[in-house]
Every structure is written in C-alpha cells, then in structure tokens.
Design a protein around this motif. Structure first.
Motif, PDB file in Angstrom:
ATOM      1  N   THR A 183       0.821  -1.216   0.000  1.00 22.63           N
ATOM      2  CA  THR A 183       0.000   0.000   0.000  1.00 22.63           C
ATOM      3  C   THR A 183       0.852   1.262   0.000  1.00 22.63           C
ATOM      4  O   THR A 183       0.646   2.158  -0.811  1.00 22.63           O
ATOM      5  N   ASN A 184       1.838   1.342   0.894  1.00 26.75           N
ATOM      6  CA  ASN A 184       2.702   2.520   0.960  1.00 26.75           C
ATOM      7  C   ASN A 184       3.919   2.397   0.063  1.00 26.75           C
ATOM      8  O   ASN A 184       4.443   3.393  -0.410  1.00 26.75           O
ATOM      9  N   ALA A 185       4.395   1.168  -0.120  1.00 30.97           N
ATOM     10  CA  ALA A 185       5.534   0.843  -0.997  1.00 30.97           C
ATOM     11  C   ALA A 185       6.820   1.587  -0.628  1.00 30.97           C
ATOM     12  O   ALA A 185       7.657   1.841  -1.480  1.00 30.97           O
ATOM     13  N   ASP A 186       6.968   1.925   0.655  1.00 30.66           N
ATOM     14  CA  ASP A 186       8.256   2.435   1.132  1.00 30.66           C
ATOM     15  C   ASP A 186       9.193   1.259   1.390  1.00 30.66           C
ATOM     16  O   ASP A 186      10.382   1.341   1.144  1.00 30.66           O
ATOM     17  N   TRP A 187       8.618   0.188   1.950  1.00 28.20           N
ATOM     18  CA  TRP A 187       9.327  -1.046   2.250  1.00 28.20           C
ATOM     19  C   TRP A 187       8.349  -2.176   1.987  1.00 28.20           C
ATOM     20  O   TRP A 187       7.330  -2.295   2.662  1.00 28.20           O
ATOM     21  N   VAL A 188       8.618  -2.987   0.988  1.00 25.55           N
ATOM     22  CA  VAL A 188       7.754  -4.119   0.657  1.00 25.55           C
ATOM     23  C   VAL A 188       8.520  -5.401   0.954  1.00 25.55           C
ATOM     24  O   VAL A 188       9.654  -5.576   0.524  1.00 25.55           O
ATOM     25  N   LEU A 189       7.876  -6.282   1.709  1.00 25.52           N
ATOM     26  CA  LEU A 189       8.438  -7.578   2.049  1.00 25.52           C
ATOM     27  C   LEU A 189       7.726  -8.645   1.233  1.00 25.52           C
ATOM     28  O   LEU A 189       6.498  -8.679   1.203  1.00 25.52           O
ATOM     29  N   ILE A 190       8.496  -9.482   0.568  1.00 26.33           N
ATOM     30  CA  ILE A 190       7.942 -10.596  -0.197  1.00 26.33           C
ATOM     31  C   ILE A 190       8.517 -11.875   0.395  1.00 26.33           C
ATOM     32  O   ILE A 190       9.732 -12.092   0.351  1.00 26.33           O
ATOM     33  N   ASP A 191       7.653 -12.687   0.970  1.00 26.10           N
ATOM     34  CA  ASP A 191       8.071 -13.946   1.586  1.00 26.10           C
ATOM     35  C   ASP A 191       7.676 -15.081   0.649  1.00 26.10           C
ATOM     36  O   ASP A 191       6.513 -15.427   0.535  1.00 26.10           O
ATOM     37  N   ALA A 192       8.682 -15.653  -0.019  1.00 24.75           N
ATOM     38  CA  ALA A 192       8.439 -16.756  -0.950  1.00 24.75           C
ATOM     39  C   ALA A 192       8.933 -18.082  -0.362  1.00 24.75           C
ATOM     40  O   ALA A 192       9.228 -19.017  -1.082  1.00 24.75           O
ATOM     41  N   GLY A 193       9.048 -18.138   0.950  1.00 24.28           N
ATOM     42  CA  GLY A 193       9.487 -19.364   1.605  1.00 24.28           C
ATOM     43  C   GLY A 193      10.995 -19.417   1.731  1.00 24.28           C
ATOM     44  O   GLY A 193      11.562 -18.927   2.703  1.00 24.28           O
ATOM     45  N   ASP A 194      11.655 -20.003   0.745  1.00 24.10           N
ATOM     46  CA  ASP A 194      13.112 -20.152   0.787  1.00 24.10           C
ATOM     47  C   ASP A 194      13.858 -18.851   0.521  1.00 24.10           C
ATOM     48  O   ASP A 194      15.046 -18.744   0.804  1.00 24.10           O
ATOM     49  N   VAL A 195      13.158 -17.866  -0.042  1.00 25.04           N
ATOM     50  CA  VAL A 195      13.776 -16.573  -0.346  1.00 25.04           C
ATOM     51  C   VAL A 195      12.863 -15.471   0.192  1.00 25.04           C
ATOM     52  O   VAL A 195      11.676 -15.449  -0.090  1.00 25.04           O
ATOM     53  N   ILE A 196      13.458 -14.578   0.957  1.00 27.28           N
ATOM     54  CA  ILE A 196      12.739 -13.409   1.467  1.00 27.28           C
ATOM     55  C   ILE A 196      13.329 -12.188   0.778  1.00 27.28           C
ATOM     56  O   ILE A 196      14.550 -12.035   0.712  1.00 27.28           O
ATOM     57  N   VAL A 197      12.453 -11.345   0.252  1.00 26.59           N
ATOM     58  CA  VAL A 197      12.895 -10.174  -0.512  1.00 26.59           C
ATOM     59  C   VAL A 197      12.398  -8.910   0.191  1.00 26.59           C
ATOM     60  O   VAL A 197      11.224  -8.815   0.545  1.00 26.59           O
ATOM     61  N   HIS A 198      13.303  -7.954   0.373  1.00 28.71           N
ATOM     62  CA  HIS A 198      12.966  -6.648   0.915  1.00 28.71           C
ATOM     63  C   HIS A 198      13.212  -5.630  -0.192  1.00 28.71           C
ATOM     64  O   HIS A 198      14.334  -5.521  -0.695  1.00 28.71           O
ATOM     65  N   LEU A 199      12.189  -4.891  -0.558  1.00 30.62           N
ATOM     66  CA  LEU A 199      12.305  -3.831  -1.563  1.00 30.62           C
ATOM     67  C   LEU A 199      12.035  -2.497  -0.877  1.00 30.62           C
ATOM     68  O   LEU A 199      11.024  -2.336  -0.198  1.00 30.62           O
ATOM     69  N   PHE A 200      12.953  -1.569  -1.050  1.00 34.62           N
ATOM     70  CA  PHE A 200      12.889  -0.286  -0.345  1.00 34.62           C
ATOM     71  C   PHE A 200      12.983   0.891  -1.300  1.00 34.62           C
ATOM     72  O   PHE A 200      13.567   0.786  -2.373  1.00 34.62           O
ATOM     73  N   ARG A 201      12.494   2.046  -0.826  1.00 34.59           N
ATOM     74  CA  ARG A 201      12.931   3.313  -1.357  1.00 34.59           C
ATOM     75  C   ARG A 201      14.300   3.554  -0.731  1.00 34.59           C
ATOM     76  O   ARG A 201      14.548   3.131   0.404  1.00 34.59           O
ATOM     77  N   PRO A 202      15.230   4.221  -1.421  1.00 35.64           N
ATOM     78  CA  PRO A 202      16.600   4.367  -0.903  1.00 35.64           C
ATOM     79  C   PRO A 202      16.695   4.961   0.508  1.00 35.64           C
ATOM     80  O   PRO A 202      17.485   4.490   1.330  1.00 35.64           O
ATOM     81  N   GLU A 203      15.876   5.974   0.819  1.00 38.91           N
ATOM     82  CA  GLU A 203      15.954   6.614   2.140  1.00 38.91           C
ATOM     83  C   GLU A 203      15.544   5.650   3.244  1.00 38.91           C
ATOM     84  O   GLU A 203      16.125   5.635   4.326  1.00 38.91           O
ATOM     85  N   VAL A 204      14.535   4.855   2.974  1.00 36.13           N
ATOM     86  CA  VAL A 204      14.034   3.902   3.967  1.00 36.13           C
ATOM     87  C   VAL A 204      15.045   2.775   4.155  1.00 36.13           C
ATOM     88  O   VAL A 204      15.319   2.348   5.279  1.00 36.13           O
ATOM     89  N   ARG A 205      15.632   2.331   3.066  1.00 32.72           N
ATOM     90  CA  ARG A 205      16.654   1.282   3.146  1.00 32.72           C
ATOM     91  C   ARG A 205      17.841   1.748   3.986  1.00 32.72           C
ATOM     92  O   ARG A 205      18.355   1.018   4.823  1.00 32.72           O
ATOM     93  N   SER A 206      18.265   2.982   3.771  1.00 30.53           N
ATOM     94  CA  SER A 206      19.382   3.532   4.517  1.00 30.53           C
ATOM     95  C   SER A 206      19.061   3.617   6.009  1.00 30.53           C
ATOM     96  O   SER A 206      19.902   3.322   6.863  1.00 30.53           O
ATOM     97  N   PHE A 207      17.835   3.982   6.335  1.00 29.08           N
ATOM     98  CA  PHE A 207      17.424   4.117   7.733  1.00 29.08           C
ATOM     99  C   PHE A 207      17.460   2.766   8.447  1.00 29.08           C
ATOM    100  O   PHE A 207      17.994   2.648   9.550  1.00 29.08           O
ATOM    101  N   TYR A 208      16.899   1.728   7.842  1.00 25.75           N
ATOM    102  CA  TYR A 208      16.815   0.417   8.497  1.00 25.75           C
ATOM    103  C   TYR A 208      18.111  -0.391   8.387  1.00 25.75           C
ATOM    104  O   TYR A 208      18.384  -1.227   9.238  1.00 25.75           O
TER     105      TYR A 208
END
Length: 131
Positions: free
Chosen positions: A86-111
């Motif tokens: 919904t906000n798409a600042d940080w999207v988590l995709i859990d595909a079981g064996d692979v977990i994907v974190h997609l960020f906007r650059p500022e949010v990625r830098s913060f976390y």
C-alpha cells in the motif's frame, strides 16, 4: 485400466537456488538498484536467502513487488506473501526459501538490514551477474 499422468520435467536439484535465481533475474529486469543477496543457509531457519534491493520511487517499488510475486507464482507455483504494498516504502515478499525486501533508498538507509544480517565481519554477497 491404470491412468497415466504426464511426465513432468525433472524437479530442480536446488529449488531454493532456482527461486533465488528467479528473484535476482526479475529484479535485474525491473532495473532494481543496489541488489544484495545474503545467504542464510546454516545461519537462520527463516529462509535460505535474503535479497535486499531498492527502487527509485514508491511506484517502482510497488511495480517490482507485484511483478516479482506474479512471476514467482507463474514460474515456481509459489504464492508469495506480500506486505507493505500500500505505501511501498518497504515491501516484504516472503516466498518461503527466499525473502525479498524492496525499499525506497531513504528507507533502506534508515533500516540498514544489510548490516543487521551480516554475520561476523563478512559483508553481504553481491549477486553474480545474470548469464
């Protein structure tokens, strides 16, 4: 009379590796920024790989997440869980064996997940270029 089922293709010798390769290829196709892959095998039971990447905007992050979830479903038959779309600042995709974190650059830098998940002094492993 016995029914015969169609012979399926040989299953992947490494299904987690195949899913990981699919994730990396999809992110590369969508021009994701600074993609990093962190192998978790033997270090955590949550997944075999964690992939962290960025998009230039919330629109790109949302688009990459939707395309990736659809591609995982279509090509691997896995219904990945997607959170944060919904906000798409940080999207988590859990595909079981692979977990994907997609960020906007500022949010990625913060976390700074790369630092949190780097084990010991070893930095996260950048993915190999797609062949």
């Amino acid at each position: 009379m016995a029914q015969t089922r169609p012979v399926s293709s040989t299953p992947d010798a490494d299904p987690a590796g195949a899913l990981h390769a699919l994730v990396l290829a999809s992110l590369d196709d969508d021009q994701a920024l600074e993609t990093v892959s962190i192998p978790l095998t033997g270090k955590s039971s949550i997944a075999d790989y964690m992939v962290i990447s960025s998009g230039r905007s919330t629109r790109q992050v949302a688009s990459m997440a939707q395309k990736l979830a659809e591609r995982i479903k279509r090509e691997r038959g896995i219904s990945a869980r997607v959170e944060g779309l919904t906000n798409a600042d940080w999207v988590l995709i859990d595909a079981g064996d692979v977990i994907v974190h997609l960020f906007r650059p500022e949010v990625r830098s913060f976390y700074n997940l790369e630092r949190m998940w780097a084990f010991g002094d070893a930095p996260p492993v950048p993915p190999a270029p797609a062949a």
